[in-house]
Motif scaffolding. Structure first.
Motif, short mmCIF file in Angstrom:
data_model
loop_
_atom_site.label_atom_id
_atom_site.label_comp_id
_atom_site.label_asym_id
_atom_site.label_seq_id
_atom_site.Cartn_x
_atom_site.Cartn_y
_atom_site.Cartn_z
N LYS A 46 -10.99 7.89 4.35
CA LYS A 46 -10.25 9.15 4.50
C LYS A 46 -9.01 8.99 5.39
O LYS A 46 -8.30 9.94 5.67
N GLN A 47 -8.78 7.78 5.87
CA GLN A 47 -7.65 7.60 6.78
C GLN A 47 -6.40 7.22 6.00
O GLN A 47 -6.48 6.59 4.94
N ALA A 48 -5.24 7.60 6.54
CA ALA A 48 -4.00 7.22 5.89
C ALA A 48 -3.86 5.70 5.97
O ALA A 48 -4.08 5.11 7.02
N ALA A 49 -3.49 5.09 4.86
CA ALA A 49 -3.47 3.64 4.81
C ALA A 49 -2.46 3.04 5.79
O ALA A 49 -2.62 1.94 6.27
N GLY A 50 -1.41 3.80 6.08
CA GLY A 50 -0.38 3.29 6.98
C GLY A 50 -0.87 3.09 8.40
O GLY A 50 -0.24 2.40 9.19
N GLU A 51 -2.02 3.70 8.73
CA GLU A 51 -2.52 3.57 10.09
C GLU A 51 -3.49 2.40 10.24
O GLU A 51 -4.05 2.19 11.30
N LEU A 52 -3.70 1.65 9.17
CA LEU A 52 -4.66 0.56 9.26
C LEU A 52 -4.04 -0.66 9.91
O LEU A 52 -2.83 -0.81 9.97
N SER A 53 -4.91 -1.56 10.34
CA SER A 53 -4.42 -2.82 10.91
C SER A 53 -3.95 -3.71 9.76
O SER A 53 -4.25 -3.46 8.60
N GLY A 54 -3.21 -4.74 10.11
CA GLY A 54 -2.61 -5.60 9.10
C GLY A 54 -3.63 -6.13 8.10
O GLY A 54 -3.44 -6.06 6.89
N GLY A 55 -4.76 -6.63 8.61
CA GLY A 55 -5.75 -7.20 7.72
C GLY A 55 -6.41 -6.15 6.84
O GLY A 55 -6.69 -6.39 5.66
N GLN A 56 -6.63 -4.98 7.43
CA GLN A 56 -7.25 -3.91 6.65
C GLN A 56 -6.35 -3.49 5.49
O GLN A 56 -6.81 -3.23 4.38
N ARG A 57 -5.06 -3.45 5.76
CA ARG A 57 -4.12 -3.09 4.70
C ARG A 57 -4.23 -4.07 3.54
O ARG A 57 -4.21 -3.70 2.38
N ILE A 108 0.85 -1.19 0.00
CA ILE A 108 0.00 0.00 0.00
C ILE A 108 0.89 1.24 0.00
O ILE A 108 2.09 1.16 0.18
N PHE A 109 0.26 2.40 -0.23
CA PHE A 109 0.96 3.69 -0.07
C PHE A 109 0.63 4.21 1.31
O PHE A 109 -0.45 4.77 1.53
N PRO A 110 1.52 4.05 2.27
CA PRO A 110 1.14 4.28 3.66
C PRO A 110 0.70 5.70 3.98
O PRO A 110 -0.20 5.89 4.78
N SER A 111 1.30 6.72 3.38
CA SER A 111 0.91 8.05 3.85
C SER A 111 -0.24 8.64 3.04
O SER A 111 -0.70 9.73 3.32
N MET A 112 -0.70 7.92 2.05
CA MET A 112 -1.85 8.43 1.30
C MET A 112 -3.12 7.83 1.90
O MET A 112 -3.10 6.75 2.49
N THR A 113 -4.22 8.52 1.71
CA THR A 113 -5.46 7.99 2.27
C THR A 113 -5.88 6.76 1.47
O THR A 113 -5.38 6.52 0.37
N VAL A 114 -6.80 6.01 2.05
CA VAL A 114 -7.28 4.81 1.40
C VAL A 114 -7.83 5.16 0.01
O VAL A 114 -7.54 4.50 -0.98
N GLU A 115 -8.59 6.24 -0.03
CA GLU A 115 -9.18 6.62 -1.31
C GLU A 115 -8.10 6.93 -2.35
O GLU A 115 -8.17 6.51 -3.50
N GLU A 116 -7.09 7.65 -1.90
CA GLU A 116 -6.00 7.96 -2.84
C GLU A 116 -5.27 6.71 -3.28
O GLU A 116 -4.81 6.61 -4.42
N ASN A 117 -5.16 5.74 -2.37
CA ASN A 117 -4.58 4.47 -2.75
C ASN A 117 -5.34 3.86 -3.92
O ASN A 117 -4.75 3.37 -4.88
N LEU A 118 -6.65 3.93 -3.82
CA LEU A 118 -7.45 3.36 -4.89
C LEU A 118 -7.27 4.17 -6.17
O LEU A 118 -7.15 3.61 -7.27
N GLU A 119 -7.22 5.50 -6.04
CA GLU A 119 -7.00 6.32 -7.23
C GLU A 119 -5.70 5.96 -7.91
O GLU A 119 -5.61 5.91 -9.13
N MET A 120 -4.71 5.70 -7.10
CA MET A 120 -3.42 5.34 -7.68
C MET A 120 -3.51 4.00 -8.40
O MET A 120 -2.87 3.77 -9.41
N GLY A 121 -4.35 3.13 -7.88
CA GLY A 121 -4.57 1.86 -8.57
C GLY A 121 -5.08 2.10 -9.97
O GLY A 121 -4.74 1.39 -10.92
#
Ligand SMILES: Nc1ncnc2c1ncn2[C@@H]1O[C@H](COP(=O)(O)OP(=O)(O)OP(=O)(O)O)[C@@H](O)[C@H]1O
Ligand SMILES: Nc1ncnc2c1ncn2[C@@H]1O[C@H](COP(=O)(O)OP(=O)(O)OP(=O)(O)O)[C@@H](O)[C@H]1O
Ligand SMILES: [Mg+2]
Ligand SMILES: [Mg+2]
Lengths: 333, 373, 260, 227, 446
Positions: D122-133, D82-95
């Protein structure tokens, strides 16, 4: 009346100079932070690259002046900026191609890149001096002041004067514009997001179809623009002297760090914090106090100016102790 | 014979912008002597430059060792006091190389054990401070703020000026250092403005922090009258500030006579700035070295060092810049000369400039000579 | 025994652990399961001293250990592994193990100059021990590799191996199984049982593989949304409706599509 | 394929992997067998010394990774996915970086698929739990709308309920015509859904067959699948 | 991150061969005279001596960066602090210096430090609400008391024979004693700095220490009572004979004649050889100690900490404590180098401490030599110093070579005038070339 005098003295000697200086630092710190955030190393060649970009801008300014083009009250150098930026961009792209790319491909430790940037710093340092010499150069033209001391005194009838230089005003305005543009670019555009993605996780960016080399090129071009703008504004406001551009590196880094490396907003905040702490904490309040009715023999100075940068570093350390990655949560490698 | 003369100056580092003009001054004298064909039976003079970096003693010493290895007999230099002392102790004295510094002003150089090899054409800080104080007082200045460049030159001169000025009943509102090459001087200007005073004494360098402070003080309206000692005096000063500093006082080592004018002509022909700080002193340093060799009839510094004072001081036929050939001839003929040079050289024991000073005021954006002290 | 009392841990406004109270009995192998994001790793991190709790206490054998630094907890016999492997990447696998034991006389700089003999002796013992552990974990062929070059699963094994280098009291295992080959996981389970029986280690295990949990753990604690949802032996937990709803699920819905 | 990292020794030895349209292929094998390495090799992140890679009959051995993305390959690595410092949504956009069309619809589909991801958008992906990532990582790859999906241990660390969901999705994706190639350690479930399975040992093919076949093979089950 | 530390199989002959190459460079410098070398043993040894000191400094930095991954960019400050020791220990006492206010200054410093300690205690002990107030009260009272004690004492000391002295003066003890004292000074400062700053992460620590270095130098520049500030202290005693004394010594003159050398030359060489012996001995001893420590569990622990702090902490290693330990040791070595350097220069001039020369160049030495490897750092120290000095003459020569085909004119003139700046370009090129062809340093860590 005395209250006004105190206020004017404060504005004239503390607020305006610190704001302009802060804007200069902020622009420099923005470049440092961008390179750190995306290419992941502290670029020690920053100051000298600023000098290089400015040197090209100056030569373009001279050329423009020679053919009689000017901007009226605004310095001609602003018109020459694009040329300076282009020259500086070519230079840094070339440097990247010859120097940094190799280490990036090898995934070297950031420290190797830092050391390479020290090497680049030495070379830039020499090149700039060979290009334009070591002497101090003034290249501001147009109107020097927006408000000058004498006319302010006459207009207001106060005993204290107020001065606002054109360059100070331009610096602050340009800083605001540039920061806004950079924000918009990084957070709203696809290329900007690609840059952030690359900085986060290079391999994954690759897997998402982002071309890393393109991101790197874009970063350098933006950094070159920031460096040239910062260098030129600084040179316009003070004077251009290659030696000083190495020295300015220290406060610029301090600013970038206080704000949090890799965070653009942090760079801005950091710039102003460093500038204001240098000027305000070493400011002797004697005069202001005098206007407010406290006469004093001493200077009422917290700290002598010899230690002015110590102030910004102490602030830096205190900030970092409570917020280990800077005010705005920067990164760390 | 080919006599080698080193120009050992700070071509890189904080004073890098001053060094080229200083070197040019020294080289002009060397060239004049060499071209005259009258130097020690047709010997020629070859100059070579080496970099002291001004601050790094070890690098300066190593560069000086290289000069000595290349066969240099005497050096014009060093530029900054600390580095000069190190070079003198580690290279000059052990190898018996003569050194004449155009710009090192530290009092420590007066007391140093130098084996008679070290001289300087720069004035001592103590004397200049007194002259400055007297001039300021004469102009009716009662209180001054002082800002000085944070090195031994600045600190020494500021201290002696402050002591002298206070002794004359003046008041020093503040004496604060500024570091050269810093990004911004707002804090310093603000502090000086707050302290106030009739005038601001800027003990610094014209193409360094000195100008930055002056600029800030003018722009914010903090001071409009300044006292400029030698590091600040030069065409660069009036070019930069023009009429803005009208009414300010300037002091630099020079004496009445046409030495200065001649030097200016000569510099114009050679293509360097004669008003640049210490370039006249460098011309004199080089000239003194070569003339004393002529007097001793030997390029050996051990012999030449004995002649320096004789050549520099009265009695004798006065020799001005551009007249070095005449000086050489006279010495060859055994006639005593009194080298006046570009900065009115007068050396006192233990081999340093006695210091006669020129007072200037800035009027209509020009340096105007008022008198000599 | 470790007792967690009403523990809270907040990140910003978000409570990752929200009033969890639980007990890990001495000598037990306690399983900790729960949906992703339930706060299991965060709870581990608080117990292991990585984060300070926002409120609440952690008590070990009657002593309040909340807020102690990780290295202090290590000396109290509390060890942990990481969910994402934290190997010493530029050191060899063997060195990764040999560095673990505390009180090595060679770790005092003075002794490296004046006590070489004793160090040599200790090193030999450590080496033998490390090789034994590597053998056990079936990775002795990579003993001299840099740990950074191991595969994901191998790194996991190395994590476990480190806890075997010392006499621990309590070992916290954060998803040892994720990414580990199932055959090997069986071996690990055996190892855990053996350590538990023979050396009296207490274990607390986070794992999503229910076979593993079932084979190993009693009791099993289920967390959800930062709180304890249920507790009991593995069988009862697997029957627990709330747990099935939140965590276990009911198997593949699309099963019928397979092979279609 | 034969290849290895940098100048190091070969890790893959003459290994062959293939997946057809609509199929799910699963790779299993002991830790360190070279499964992840094989995936990286397919994606061009490692120099092949021998062998070739073909996509829809086209030889892509020489393409660089970002061109392979454009050619339709989607990949979820085992670690750092994942891109840890980007939000989940931005992670998807990058996909969806290489897509120029409207991505909102796909994003909604992905959110439907992984409600946990939607909650944290809206949360930064790096702050998610292992499974969520892990879920975010799979979501990111789906955003590309790839024509081949490669997953390196997608279920490592996710809870059983989510794992079932994931497998369900994978089956659905595969039945939709998108071939899926994945590495799995949860062999029992994986074998159940696999059309084709490879057992990799020390960089070489050890066993190949359908999932069922391998499950029934005693030796394979004992040594590689556990239980 | 980790990849670049992986060893590409490097031959065990690499270090010895490189040291031999280095020795050959020095021998060439001492014996052959051409465009590149001066052919003077005096020059060669002068470079070597400073090279040895640089090597010691680089060794100190290597301990911090190479062993523990601490990014210290305040090297200049610790070198400067060490340089204070020869002044305070070995320079002759200033008459009336101590009497004027020495005790009062020491008292002031104790009060100052005490205030800080008290502040820290207050911060930890007092309950939340009153904390800030109590802290401010302690700081204000402490600061006032400190200034009340400090200022008059400083004025009195600085007024004492201001032109020549104006400082406390030294103790007049043998200068060699000041070397360990210099190490102690730096170590004490490092302890304080480390207590505060070592919690910071990589680049943040770098900038914090950069600032601390500058602050230390600023103190040395501005606190005249201590070591005369920018007015410099000169004629610091030497541990070796003076050239001039040798030149007057009949036995020495005779020896020079026997060897067929000029007395001046031999005296220079002799003195430099004495220095080289002292510096070389210190360097070798330090390398020995460092190697012993590094090749033992202690070194392994340090590497583990460098690799992954979180894991090391979980494995029971006191990361903060170890960081502090190595930071203090490394700084002590830098302080030692600083004291050696001032002894060698015979001059304490605080203006010389600029970060470019005393921090960045030292970093270049460590990285070029090979971080993590003691022999590498020493090699880098000597080699880079050699090149740094030689670049002073090679740079201009290079430019005159390059411009020789140009027609005489303004451009050529300008380029020739700028030739001193080739020094930096040459230095930069060397650095980039080494990094390019040996990114892990000339003698990489194993
Ligand atoms: N540093 C952090 N900042 C903000 N939120 C965090 C942070 N660390 C964890 N969280 C949040 O806390 C919650 C619990 O995370 P935790 O890692 O404890 O889950 P977990 O139970 O271990 O899940 P998994 O089984 O997926 O590993 C998650 O929702 C996560 O987003
Ligand atoms: N970056 C690398 N450089 C050198 N060797 C590596 C690298 N990554 C992995 N290896 C080696 O390659 C081999 C295969 O690793 P790979 O990651 O492909 O295993 P895997 O089959 O995916 O195992 P796991 O199930 O544990 O993830 C291992 O022995 C490992 O040590
Ligand atoms: Mg977890
Ligand atoms: Mg794998």
């Amino acid at each position: 009346m005395d209250l006004l005098n105190a206020l004017v003295a404060f504005l004239n000697f503390v607020f305006i100079p610190a704001a302009a200086y802060g804007a200069q630092l902020a622009l420099g710190a923005l470049g440092v932070t961008l390179i750190y955030g995306i290419l992941r190393f502290s670029n020690f060649a920053h100051g000298d690259t600023m000098a290089f970009g400015t040197a090209i801008t100056i030569m373009a300014t001279w050329a423009l002046q020679a053919i009689g083009i000017s901007l009226g009250p605004i310095p001609t150098a602003l018109l020459a900026l694009p040329i300076g930026i282009a020259g500086c961009a070519l230079m840094v792209l070339g440097t990247d191609r010859i120097v940094y790319r190799f280490y990036r491909k090898k995934k070297s430790d950031p420290i190797i890149l830092v050391m390479a940037s020290v090497g680049v710093m030495f070379i830039m340092n020499g090149l700039t001096r060979i290009l334009i010499g070591v002497d101090e150069i003034r290249f501001d033209d147009g109107a020097r002041f927006v408000i000058d001391v004498r006319s302010f005194r006459e207009w207001s009838g106060l005993s204290e004067g107020l001065a606002l230089r054109t360059t100070q005003l331009i610096t602050v305005i340009v800083a605001v514009l540039v920061v806004w543009a950079l924000f918009w670019f990084l957070n709203r555009t696809k290329s900007g997001k690609a840059m952030r993605a690359y900085s986060d996780n290079e391999d994954l960016a690759l897997l998402s179809g982002i071309d890393p080399e393109q991101v790197v090129r874009l970063t350098w071009i933006i950094a070159a623009a920031l460096m040239t703008i910062a260098g030129t504004l600084y040179g316009l406001d003070k004077a251009f002297k290659p030696f000083n551009y190495f020295q300015i590196l220290l406060p610029i880094f301090a600013a970038a760090i206080v704000g949090g490396l890799g965070s653009p907003i942090g760079a801005i905040a950091g710039g102003f914090i460093v500038a204001f702490s240098e000027v305000a904490i070493t400011y002797p309040w004697k005069k202001v106090a005098g206007h407010l009715g406290f006469q004093s023999d001493g200077l009422l100075q917290l700290m002598s100016t010899e230690y002015k940068f110590a102030v910004s570093f102490v602030i830096l350390i205190i900030v970092l102790l409570f917020r280990p990655t800077g005010l705005f949560r920067g990164k760390s490698v | 014979e080919e006599v080698k003369l080193g120009m050992h100056l700070g071509f890189t580092g904080p004073l890098e912008s001053m060094a080229p003009d200083i070197a040019a001054g020294g080289e002009a004298a060397a060239k004049e002597v060499s071209d005259s064909g009258k130097f020690m039976d047709g010997s020629t003079v070859v100059t070579s430059r080496s970099d002291t970096t001004c601050t790094d003693a070890a690098a300066s010493v190593a560069a000086a060792e290289r000069q000595v290895a290349d066969g240099v007999k005497a050096m014009v230099g060093g530029q900054c006091s600390g580095e000069t002392i190190a070079v003198l102790e580690k290279v000059g004295i052990p190898n018996g190389v003569m050194m004449i510094s155009p710009s090192a002003t530290s009092p420590a150089l007066s007391t140093i054990e130098d084996n008679g090899l070290f001289f300087r054409t720069a004035p001592s800080d103590a004397r200049q401070g007194e002259v400055m104080a007297q001039l300021a007082k004469d102009q009716g200045i009662e209180s001054v703020a002082i800002t000085y460049t944070n090195n031994d030159y600045g600190k020494g001169l500021a201290d002696s000026f402050q002591a002298a000025f206070e002794k004359l009943g003046g008041q020093v509102t503040t004496s604060a250092a500024h570091d050269d090459g810093k990004a911004d001087y707002s804090a310093e200007v603000a502090a000086l403005a707050s302290a106030g005073g009739d005038a601001l004494a800027v003990v610094g360098y014209v193409d360094q922090g000195g100008s930055g402070i002056t600029r800030g003080a003018l722009d914010t309206g903090a001071f409009d009258k300044f006292i400029f000692p030698d590091g600040m005096i030069g065409d660069a000063l009036v070019e930069r500030f023009g009429t803005e500093i009208d009414g300010s006082i300037g002091i630099n080592p020079a004496a009445e006579g046409d030495g200065r004018a001649k030097f200016e002509e000569l510099a114009a022909a050679a293509g360097f700035d004669p008003s640049a700080p210490y370039s006249a002193e460098a011309y004199d340093a080089a000239a003194l070295i070569l003339l004393s060799m002529q007097a001793a009839k030997s390029a050996d510094p051990a012999a030449a060092k004995e002649k320096v004072m004789e050549v520099a001081n009265a009695p004798g036929e006065p020799v001005l810049p551009g007249e070095l050939a005449k000086g050489l001839e006279l010495l060859a003929a055994g006639t005593d000369i009194d080298y006046v040079g570009a900065s009115s050289v007068e050396l006192v024991e233990p081999g340093e400039s006695a210091g006669s000073f020129r007072e200037t005021t800035i009027t209509d954006g020009k340096l105007e000579v008022v008198g000599f002290h | 025994m470790i007792r967690v009392e009403n523990l809270h841990k907040k990140f910003g406004g978000f409570s990752a652990v929200d009033g969890a109270s639980l007990e890990i009995r001495t000598g037990s192998i306690t399983g900790l399961i729960g949906p992703n994001g339930a706060g299991k790793s965060t709870l581990f991190n608080v117990i292991a001293g990585v984060y300070a709790p926002t409120s609440g206490r952690v008590i070990m054998d009657g002593e309040d250990i909340s807020g102690l630094a990780p290295h202090e907890l290590f000396h109290k016999g509390l060890l942990r592994t990481f969910q994402l492997a934290h190997e010493f990447s530029s050191m060899t696998v063997r060195e990764n193990l040999m560095m673990v034991p505390a009180d090595q006389s060679g770790e005092r700089i003075i002794n490296t100059w004046f006590g070489r003999g004793k160090i040599r002796e200790q090193e030999e013992q450590l080496r033998a021990k490390a090789d034994e552990v590597l053998d056990f974990l079936t990775i002795s062929h990579v003993a001299d590799e840099k740990a950074g070059n191991l595969s994901g699963g191998q790194k996991k094994l190395l994590e476990l191996g480190r806890t075997m280098m010392v006499d621990a009291k309590v070992v916290f295992l954060d998803e040892v199984g994720a990414g580990v080959n199932r055959t090997l996981l069986g071996t690990i389970a055996d190892a855990i049982i053996r350590l538990n029986k023979e050396r009296g280690y207490t274990f607390c295990v986070i794992e999503h593989d229910m076979d593993f949990i079932g084979k190993l753990c009693d009791p099993v604690i289920v967390m959800a949304e930062g709180k304890v949802l249920a507790e009991g032996n593995a069988d009862s937990i697997m029957q627990n409706e709330a747990v099935i709803e939140a965590y276990l699920g009911r198997g593949l819905k699309n099963k019928e599509m397979i092979g279609a | 394929m034969t290849g290895g990292y940098g100048k190091g020794p070969d890790i893959l030895h003459n290994c062959t992997i293939a997946v057809e349209k609509g199929e799910i292929a699963v790779i299993v094998g002991p830790n360190g067998a070279g499964k992840s390495t094989a995936m990286k090799a397919l994606f061009g992140m490692l120099n092949l010394r021998e062998g070739s890679i073909r996509l829809n009959g086209r030889d892509i051995t020489q393409l660089n990774p970002q061109d392979r993305v454009k050619a339709g390959m989607g990949f979820v690595p085992q670690v750092n996915n994942i891109f840890p410092s980007m939000t989940v949504e931005e992670n998807l956009e990058m996909g969806a970086f290489i897509r120029d069309d409207d991505i909102r619809e796909t994003m909604e589909q992905v959110y439907d698929l992984f409600p946990a991801v939607a909650d944290k958008r809206k949360q930064a992906a790096g702050e998610l739990s292992g499974g969520q990532r892990q879920q975010v990582a799979v979501s990111r790859a789906l955003m590309t709308r790839p024509s081949l999906l490669m997953l390196d241990e997608p279920t490592a660390g996710v809870s059983p309920i989510v794992m079932d969901e994931l497998f369900d999705r994978i089956i659905a994706i595969a039945r939709g015509g998108l071939p899926v190639l994945m590495v799995e350690q949860n062999a029992k479930q994986a074998m159940n859904i696999a059309d084709k399975a490879y057992v990799l040992v020390q960089g070489a093919n050890a066993h190949t067959g359908t999932g069922k076949e391998l499950m029934e093979n005693d030796e394979v089950r004992r040594t590689f699948l556990g239980g | 991150m980790a990849t670049s530390r992986q060893a590409e199989a490097s031959s065990k002959w690499r270090a010895p061969v490189l040291f031999i190459v280095l020795a050959i460079l020095f021998i060439l410098e001492g014996t052959t005279r051409n465009a590149l070398f001066t052919g003077s043993w005096n020059t060669s040894l002068a470079i070597l001596n400073m090279g040895l000191i640089s090597a010691v400094t680089a060794l100190g930095l290597n301990m911090q960066w190479g062993y523990a991954g601490l990014f210290n960019s305040g090297v200049v400050g610790f070198v400067a602090l060490g340089g204070l020791a020869p002044v305070l220990i070995s320079v002759a006492p200033v008459e009336g210096g101590w009497g004027a206010g020495g005790l009062r200054i020491i008292l002031a410093l104790i009060v100052g430090l005490g205030t800080l300690v008290l502040a820290a205690v207050v911060w930890r002990r007092v309950q939340r609400k009153l904390r800030v107030l109590a802290l401010l009260a302690v700081l204000i009272v402490g600061f006032a008391a400190y200034r009340w004690l400090f200022d008059p004492a400083v004025d009195a000391i600085e007024a004492n024979q201001a032109a020549q002295f104006g400082n406390l003066g030294g103790l007049g003890l043998p200068v060699l004693l000041s070397w360990p004292v210099g190490a102690l000074f730096a170590a004490a400062a490092a302890w304080g700095v480390g207590k505060v700053a070592l919690g910071l992460r990589s680049d943040y620590l770098a900038i914090a220490t950069l600032g601390i270095g500058e602050i230390i130098v600023a103190v040395l520049k501005n606190e005249e009572w201590l070591a005369r500030g920018v007015k410099n202290v000169t004629s610091i005693p030497r541990p070796v004979p003076y050239e001039i004394a040798l030149q007057r010594d009949p036995a020495f003159i005779e020896r020079a004649q026997n060897w067929g050398m000029s007395v001046a030359e031999l005296s220079g060489i002799w003195v430099k050889l004495c220095y080289a012996g002292l510096f070389g001995a210190v360097l070798l001893l330090l390398i020995l100690l460092a190697e012993l420590a590094l090749k033992s569990p202690w070194g392994r622990m340090m590497r583990a900490i460098r690799d992954n702090e979180t894991a090391a902490e979980a494995m029971g290693k006191d990361v903060t404590g170890r960081h502090l330990q190595i930071f203090v040791i490394g700084c002590a070595v830098m302080g030692l180098a600083g004291a050696m350097m001032i002894t060698h220069d015979g001059l304490m001039a605080p203006t010389q401490y600029n970060p470019l020369r005393y921090t960045f160049v030292i970093w270049v030495m460590v990285i070029v030599g090979g971080s993590g490897n003691n022999w590498g750092a020493a090699l880098g120290g000597i080699l880079i110093w050699f090149l740094w000095i030689k670049a002073e003459s090679w740079g201009p020569q290079l430019i005159s070579l390059l411009t020789s085909p140009l027609p005489a004119g303004a451009v050529k003139q300008h380029l020739l005038e700028s030739s001193p700046h080739m020094r930096f370009i040459a230095m930069g090129l060397i650095l980039l070339l080494v990094l390019r062809f040996s990114p892990r340093g000339l003698v990489p860590e194993k």
